[in-house]
Design an enzyme around this catalytic site. Structure first.
Site, short mmCIF file in Angstrom:
data_model
loop_
_atom_site.label_atom_id
_atom_site.label_comp_id
_atom_site.label_asym_id
_atom_site.label_seq_id
_atom_site.Cartn_x
_atom_site.Cartn_y
_atom_site.Cartn_z
N GLU A 187 -8.20 10.87 -2.88
CA GLU A 187 -7.29 11.36 -1.82
C GLU A 187 -7.04 12.86 -1.92
OE1 GLU A 187 -3.69 9.03 -1.80
OE2 GLU A 187 -4.64 7.55 -0.52
N GLU A 256 -8.34 1.36 0.28
CA GLU A 256 -7.00 0.89 -0.14
C GLU A 256 -6.23 0.33 1.03
OE1 GLU A 256 -4.57 3.62 -2.44
OE2 GLU A 256 -6.33 4.36 -3.53
#
Ligand code: GAL
Length: 748
Positions: A187, A256
Site C-alpha cells: 500500500e 485485502e
C-alpha cells in the site's frame, strides 16, 4: 517361506513407492497472467484466498486452520512475512517455532492449497513498527521506504534471503511448490506523496529488484496504481468492484477484503455482517474480478509485544470466518463457503470473457458471461440500500433484496443470494467450569520504583523514548532527584503543588517519593498524554520517577517510523495558589531502559522465591511481579485467561508471552449499535459493539504451551490489580443445550 518372501518384497515395493511419492516434488507449474486471470499451466484460474499470519497462531494449530480454510472453499492461503521476527538482530536469523515459515508453507502445500507470499518486507498488518526490525532505524543516513541506498540494501538483502529460502525448499510453483504469487511493498501508493521525489524511483527500484529474483511466479503491489510492469497492481478495501488494474494485460485482483476490523485497547469491538461481505465478493466477481483474498480468514493473537499501533489489542480476532481460537465462526464461515460454491459454478464461463453489464432498473445491475460454446452465468445485483425489488431477466422474474446479489450459474436458476443465509449462527462463549484448573499459590516480587539498574545513565534534558529504548522494552524510567528548601513557595500554607507532564505517548505513571501519584494514557486516536497530578513534596530530598511506556509501535502512515514516543516535555512543577512554575525539562535526568525484572528474566518464573516474610499478597499496588503454578486444564477446548481484576501489564505462560493485558481500558460508552444494518456501504466504524465495556478481558493461552503439570504463569502488573481474581476459561462454540449442563459461570 516363499509366500512370506513375496509379501516382504511387495511390502518393500509399496514402501518404496510411498517414499518416492513423499520425496518427489509435485510437477512444476508455470504461473503467468493475462487480462482475465492468473494462468496456471496454461489454464486461467478463479481463485478464492484467505489470510492466515503464521505467527498469530502456533504450529500445532496450523494444520487445523488450513484444513478449515480448505473446507470453507479457499484455494489459496496468504501470509505476510514478518521481518522483525526473522531478523531480530542484523544478520541473525530465526525461523523456529511460530516463525517456521517454511513449515507453514509446506503444510499449506500438503493440504493441496496455493500460497500467496507477501514479503513486503514492510507489512503494516497492525504489527509492531509495520514489521520492520528496530535496528533499521539506527543505520546512519537511512530513510525507510524511500529511494535511499542504506534502506534499499537492507530491503533487498532480506527479500532475497526469503526468496532463496523458499527456492532452497522448492516452494515456488515453478519448482513444484505451492507459492503462486508474491507481493513486494504494501500500500505504498496510499502514502507515497509523503516521500516526495524519492517515492517513484523507490517503487521502480522495488519492482525491478523483486523481478530480478526470478521466482518464476508473478509479483503484485497492492494499492499502487503506478506499479511498473510486469508487477500487477491490486486493490485493498471493503469493496473493490470498481477497481481496474493499470494495464489491459493484467487481471483484476483483490488482495485485502477486510472481513471485520482490528480491535484497539480503549476501543469498541468492530464486526462486519456476512451479508455485506458476501455482497462485496459477489460484486467483485460480477464486475470481472478473478482473485479475491479475505483479510483475515483467521486473525489470531498478537502474542508477546508484536502488536502495532499504538494501542492495538492482543486479540486479532478481526471478526474473521475462523475466530481467534481457530474455531469456525458461524454464519460467516458457512455462508462464505456457500458463496464460493456458487461462484465456482460460474468459473468456466467467467474465465472466458469480460462480463456484459446491463441495467435492469435504477440500481439493478446484471452481468452476463455468455460463451460461444453455450455456457452462460449471470450475476444480478440490487445496489439500493433500502428497497427490495423484483426484476425480470431472460423472461423470468427474480426477487432481489436490497444490497444483495443473486448468482445464476446457468443464467436461469439462482444458486445463492448474498442476503439469504443458510448457516446457523453459533454464539461463542467463554465458560468457567469447575473442572478447569485454578490458578493458586501466588508469590510475588516488587519491581523497584525508579532507577535500579547499573545500566542507567544520566542526561541533561528529556529523551525521545524509541531512540532510547530501541524497543527492547515497553518501559523507560525518567528519574529526577532534587533538594527542596523549606522556604520554597511549594511549602507555604495553603499551597497546592501540581506536576504537569506532557508526553508523545503512549502511557505514563507518575511516582512521587516512591508512591504512585497519577497515571495517564493516550488512545488510538491520539497517542499523546498530558497529566496534571497533585503531588506531595517534602522539604529536603524528593524523587520524581516517571515511568513512560509504549503500547505497540506505529505501523501505518508516511514516515510512521519517526512518530516517536515518551516524555518530550514540558515537565513542570506548578503552585496552584501563587501561580509559580518551575520547568524541570532541562534538568539532569537519569534514564533506565526496561525493568529490573526484565533484566533478571522474571518472566521465566524461576527467580521467584516463596514469600514467607510477608504473608499478605499485595493487591491493587503498582509494579508487582506475580507468579502462580497450575496443572493444565483438562480437555482440548481452546483456553483463555479472564483477566478481570487486573490493571495493565504483560503475562507469560511457561516463559512464553501471551501478550499485553489491559482489561481496565474500556471503550467509550457511545457509538455502538444494538443491531447493524448490513445494507449500505460498510466502514470500520459502522458496526461496533461492546461500548462502555473493557476492550479485551480474555487472553488466549495456546494449549501447546502447556504441560500436564507444573505450569507457571507470571504477570507483571503496572498499575495495580488482584491476581486472585483471574481464572481460566474455555472457549466454547457448541450447541447451547449440550453445554449448559457443564457451565458454572458463562461469561460471553
Ligand atoms: C491495510 C494493510 C493491512 C492491514 C489492514 C487493516 O491497509 O495493508 O496490512 O493493516 O489495512 O487491518
Amino acid at each position: 517361506m516363499r509366500g512370506g518372501g513375496v509379501s516382504v518384497v511387495a511390502a518393500l515395493a509399496v514402501a518404496l513407492l510411498q517414499f518416492l511419492a513423499a520425496v518427489t516434488p509435485s510437477a512444476a507449474a508455470n504461473v503467468t497472467y493475462d487480462h482475465r486471470a492468473l494462468v496456471i499451466d496454461g489454464k486461467r484460474r478463479l481463485l478464492i484466498s484467505g489470510s492466515i499470519h503464521y505467527p498469530r497462531s502456533t504450529p500445532q494449530m496450523w494444520p487445523d486452520l488450513i484444513q478449515k480454510s480448505k473446507d470453507g472453499g479457499l484455494d489459496v492461503i496468504e501470509t505476510y512475512v514478518f521481518w522483525d521476527l526473522h531478523e531480530p538482530a542484523r544478520n541473525q536469523y530465526d525461523f523456529e517455532g511460530r516463525k517456521d515459515i517454511v513449515k507453514f508453507v509446506k503444510l499449506v502445500g500438503k493440504a493441496g492449497l496455493f500460497v500467496h507470499l507477501r514479503i513486503g518486507p514492510y507489512v503494516c498488518a497492525e504489527w509492531n513498527y509495520g514489521g520492520f526490525p528496530l535496528w533499521l532505524h539506527f543505520i546512519p543516513g537511512i530513510e525507510l521506504r524511500s529511494d535511499n541506498e542504506p534502506f534499499k540494501a537492507e530491503m533487498q538483502r532480506f527479500t532475497k534471503k526469503i526468496v532463496d529460502l523458499m527456492k532452497k525448499e522448492n516452494l515456488y510453483a515453478s519448482q513444484g511448490g505451492p507459492i503462486i504469487l508474491s507481493q513486494i511493498e504494501n500500500e505504498y501508493g496510499n502514502i507515497q506523496s509523503d516521500y516526495g521525489p524519492r517515492a517513484k524511483p523507490y517503487i521502480e527500484w522495488a519492482a525491478a529488484m523483486a523481478t530480478s529474483l526470478n521466482t518464476g511466479v508473478p509479483w503484485v503491489m497492492c494499492q499502487q496504481a503506478d506499479a511498473p510492469d510486469p508487477i500487477i497492481n491490486t486493490c485493498n478495501g471493503f469493496y473493490c468492484d470498481q477497481f481496474t488494474p493499470n494495464s489491459n494485460s493484467k487481471p483484476k485482483m483483490w488482495t485485502e477484503n477486510w472481513t471485520g476490523w482490528y480491535l484497539s485497547f480503549g476501543g469498541p469491538l468492530p464486526y462486519r455482517p456476512v451479508e455485506d461481505i458476501a455482497f462485496a465478493v459477489a460484486r467483485f466477481f460480477q464486475r470481472g474480478g478473478t482473485f479475491q483474498n479475505y483479510y483475515m480468514y483467521h486473525g489470531g493473537t498478537n502474542f508477546g509485544r508484536s502488536t502495532g499501533g499504538p494501542f492495538i489489542a492482543t486479540s486479532y480476532d478481526y471478526d474473521a470466518p475462523l475466530d481467534e481460537y481457530g474455531q469456525i465462526s458461524q454464519p460467516k464461515w458457512g455462508h462464505l463457503k456457500d458463496l464460493h460454491k456458487a461462484i465456482k459454478r460460474c468459473e468456466e464461463a467467467m474465465l472466458e470473457m469480460d462480463p456484459t453489464i446491463t441495467y435492469l432498473g435504477p440500481n439493478v445491475e446484471a452481468s452476463v458471461y455468455k460463451t460461444g460454446s453455450g455456457l452462460c452465468s449471470a450475476f444480478l445485483a440490487n445496489l439500493d440500500n433500502k428497497a427490495d425489488t423484483t426484476v425480470t431477466f431472460n423472461g423470468h422474474s427474480y426477487p432481489l433484496p436490497a444490497w444483495s446479489v443473486s448468482i445464476l450459474p446457468d443464467c436461469k436458476n439462482v444458486a445463492l443470494n448474498t442476503a439469504k443465509i443458510n448457516s446457523v449462527a453459533t454464539i461463542p462463549r467463554f465458560v468457567r467450569k469447575s473442572s478447569v484448573a485454578a490458578l493458586s499459590g501466588w508469590s510475588w516480587i516488587k519491581e523497584p520504583v525508579g532507577i535500579s539498574s547499573n545500566k542507567a545513565f544520566p542526561k541533561v534534558g528529556l529523551l525521545e523514548q524509541i531512540n532510547t529504548t530501541a524497543d527492547k522494552s515497553d518501559y523507560l524510567w525518567y528519574s529526577l532527584r532534587g533538594e527542596m528548601k523549606a522556604d520554597e513557595p511549594f511549602f507555604k500554607n495553603g499551597s497546592q503543588t501540581l506536576l504537569h507532564v506532557e508526553s508523545l505517548g503512549h502511557a505514563l505513571h507518575v511516582f512521587i517519593n516512591g508512591r504512585l501519584a497519577g497515571s495517564g494514557k493516550g488512545s488510538s486516536n491520539s497517542a499523546k498524554v498530558a497529566v496534571v497530578v497533585p503531588v506531595n513534596l517534602v522539604p529536603g530530598k524528593n524523587n520524581i520517577d516517571l515511568l513512560s511506556l509504549t503500547v505497540g509501535l506505529q505501523n501505518y502512515g508516511g514516515h510512521f517510523d519517526l512518530s516517536g514516543a515518551g516524555i518530550t516535555g514540558p515537565v513542570q512543577l506548578k503552585d496552584k495558589k501563587s501561580g509559580l512554575s518551575i520547568d524541570l525539562s532541562s534538568q539532569r535526568w537519569t534514564y533506565q531502559v526496561g525493568l529490573k525484572g526484565e533484566e533478571l528474566g522474571f518472566f521465566n518464573g524461576d527467580k521467584f522465591s516463596p514469600r514467607t516474610s510477608q504473608s499478605t499478597l499485595p493487591k491493587n499496588q503498582p509494579l508487582i511481579w506475580y507468579k502462580a503454578t497450575f496443572d493444565a486444564p483438562g480437555g482440548d477446548t481452546p483456553l483463555a485467561i479472564d483477566f478481570r481484576g487486573m490493571g495493565k501489564g504483560e503475562a507469560w505462560v511457561n516463559g512464553q508471552s501471551i501478550g499485553r493485558y489491559w482489561p481496565k481500558y474500556a471503550a467509550p460508552s457511545t457509538g455502538c449499535t444494538d443491531t447493524c444494518d448490513y445494507r449500505g456501504a460498510y466502514s470500520a466504524t459502522k458496526c461496533l459493539k461492546n461500548c462502555g465495556q473493557p476492550s479485551q478481558i480474555y487472553y488466549h493461552v495456546p494449549r501447546s504451551w502447556l504441560r500436564p503439570k507444573g505450569n507457571v504463569v507470571v504477570l507483571f502488573e503496572e498499575a495495580g490489580g488482584d491476581p486472585t481474581k483471574i481464572s481460566f476459561v474455555t472457549r466454547e462454540v457448541g450447541g447451547v443445550a449440550e453445554e449448559s449442563l457443564a457451565v458454572e459461570d458463562s461469561c460471553s
